[in-house]
Design a protein around this motif. Structure first.
Motif, PDB file in Angstrom:
ATOM      1  N   UNK A 147      -1.714  10.370  -5.505  1.00  0.00           N
ATOM      2  CA  UNK A 147      -2.177  11.496  -4.706  1.00  0.00           C
ATOM      3  C   UNK A 147      -3.262  11.151  -3.706  1.00  0.00           C
ATOM      4  N   UNK A 148      -3.686   9.923  -3.676  1.00  0.00           N
ATOM      5  CA  UNK A 148      -4.742   9.493  -2.751  1.00  0.00           C
ATOM      6  C   UNK A 148      -4.092   8.852  -1.528  1.00  0.00           C
ATOM      7  N   UNK A 177       2.171   4.328  -7.098  1.00  0.00           N
ATOM      8  CA  UNK A 177       2.750   4.361  -8.439  1.00  0.00           C
ATOM      9  C   UNK A 177       1.709   4.146  -9.535  1.00  0.00           C
ATOM     10  N   UNK A 178       0.493   3.795  -9.145  1.00  0.00           N
ATOM     11  CA  UNK A 178      -0.593   3.540 -10.105  1.00  0.00           C
ATOM     12  C   UNK A 178      -1.372   4.831 -10.288  1.00  0.00           C
ATOM     13  N   UNK A 179      -1.506   5.253 -11.541  1.00  0.00           N
ATOM     14  CA  UNK A 179      -2.136   6.534 -11.856  1.00  0.00           C
ATOM     15  C   UNK A 179      -3.497   6.739 -11.222  1.00  0.00           C
ATOM     16  N   UNK A 180      -4.315   5.711 -11.187  1.00  0.00           N
ATOM     17  CA  UNK A 180      -5.665   5.839 -10.634  1.00  0.00           C
ATOM     18  C   UNK A 180      -5.652   6.179  -9.147  1.00  0.00           C
ATOM     19  N   UNK A 181      -4.570   5.874  -8.461  1.00  0.00           N
ATOM     20  CA  UNK A 181      -4.486   6.102  -7.021  1.00  0.00           C
ATOM     21  C   UNK A 181      -3.471   7.176  -6.634  1.00  0.00           C
ATOM     22  N   UNK A 221       0.826  -1.213   0.000  1.00  0.00           N
ATOM     23  CA  UNK A 221       0.000   0.000   0.000  1.00  0.00           C
ATOM     24  C   UNK A 221       0.862   1.265   0.000  1.00  0.00           C
ATOM     25  N   UNK A 222       1.979   1.214   0.693  1.00  0.00           N
ATOM     26  CA  UNK A 222       2.841   2.400   0.802  1.00  0.00           C
ATOM     27  C   UNK A 222       3.719   2.609  -0.428  1.00  0.00           C
ATOM     28  N   UNK A 223       4.119   1.532  -1.102  1.00  0.00           N
ATOM     29  CA  UNK A 223       5.085   1.680  -2.195  1.00  0.00           C
ATOM     30  C   UNK A 223       4.498   1.457  -3.580  1.00  0.00           C
ATOM     31  N   UNK A 224       3.746   0.398  -3.789  1.00  0.00           N
ATOM     32  CA  UNK A 224       3.252   0.063  -5.134  1.00  0.00           C
ATOM     33  C   UNK A 224       2.002   0.849  -5.516  1.00  0.00           C
ATOM     34  N   UNK A 230      -9.425   1.913   2.024  1.00  0.00           N
ATOM     35  CA  UNK A 230      -9.243   3.262   1.490  1.00  0.00           C
ATOM     36  C   UNK A 230      -9.304   3.278  -0.040  1.00  0.00           C
ATOM     37  N   UNK A 231      -9.201   2.105  -0.645  1.00  0.00           N
ATOM     38  CA  UNK A 231      -9.264   1.997  -2.099  1.00  0.00           C
ATOM     39  C   UNK A 231     -10.704   1.746  -2.536  1.00  0.00           C
ATOM     40  N   UNK A 232     -11.122   2.325  -3.649  1.00  0.00           N
ATOM     41  CA  UNK A 232     -12.483   2.077  -4.117  1.00  0.00           C
ATOM     42  C   UNK A 232     -12.627   0.662  -4.662  1.00  0.00           C
ATOM     43  N   UNK A 233     -13.812   0.119  -4.574  1.00  0.00           N
ATOM     44  CA  UNK A 233     -14.100  -1.169  -5.189  1.00  0.00           C
ATOM     45  C   UNK A 233     -14.352  -0.907  -6.670  1.00  0.00           C
TER      46      UNK A 233
END
Length: 161
Positions: free
Chosen positions: A47-48, A41-45, A35-38, A55-58
């Protein structure tokens, strides 16, 4: 090196994780690291703030497919993957790509790194052949589509010759 370290880590974990609590503690540490590192790095997440899975959307397959580039680190689109696969290519922008077998009738695409494919190899070998260093084995694989990444030691692709 990734394959060897993944092999050794998998064998070490098989010995170290003796109880369900051991497994839960290890999973909690790995999840927190992921959660802290990978995830950032994913555009959809990007800045979140993400501290927990909730905390991640389904999302469902339609969302993932519709915004494929936002859900893989290199930002490769589904159209790029589809075009490369149709052309018999194995990579897009240097990244290994592929598709699922589509048992549901709708194939999914994936983008991985070379490091991830070697980790997969080392992990699978450690689980399938735990005594490979002491005993000789013969292995046969049957895959519906033969992706190049399952055998990273040989490059038999006509496009690479």
């Amino acid at each position: 090196m990734h394959a060897a370290s993944a092999f050794l880590r998998t064998r070490w974990l098989a010995v170290q994780l003796k109880t369900p609590e051991d497994v839960r503690r290890w999973q909690d540490r790995r999840l927190a690291d992921w959660l802290a590192t990978a995830v950032p790095q994913v555009g959809a997440y990007a800045g979140r703030p993400v501290a927990r899975l909730k905390d991640l959307p389904v999302i469902d397959k339609a969302i993932l497919t519709g915004s494929f580039a936002a859900y893989n680190r290199p930002g490769i689109t589904a159209a790029e993957v589809r075009a490369a696969i149709d052309a018999g290519e194995e990579r897009v922008r240097g990244c290994p790509i592929g598709q699922s077998t589509g048992t549901s009738g709708n194939r999914g695409y994936y983008v991985i790194s070379d490091a991830e494919r070697f980790v997969w190899l080392g992990t699978i070998l450690a689980k399938a052949l735990p005594d490979v260093l002491r005993q000789r084995h013969r292995v046969a694989l049957a895959l519906p589509v033969a992706p190049f990444w399952f055998n990273p030691f040989m490059d038999l692709s006509p496009s690479r010759k």
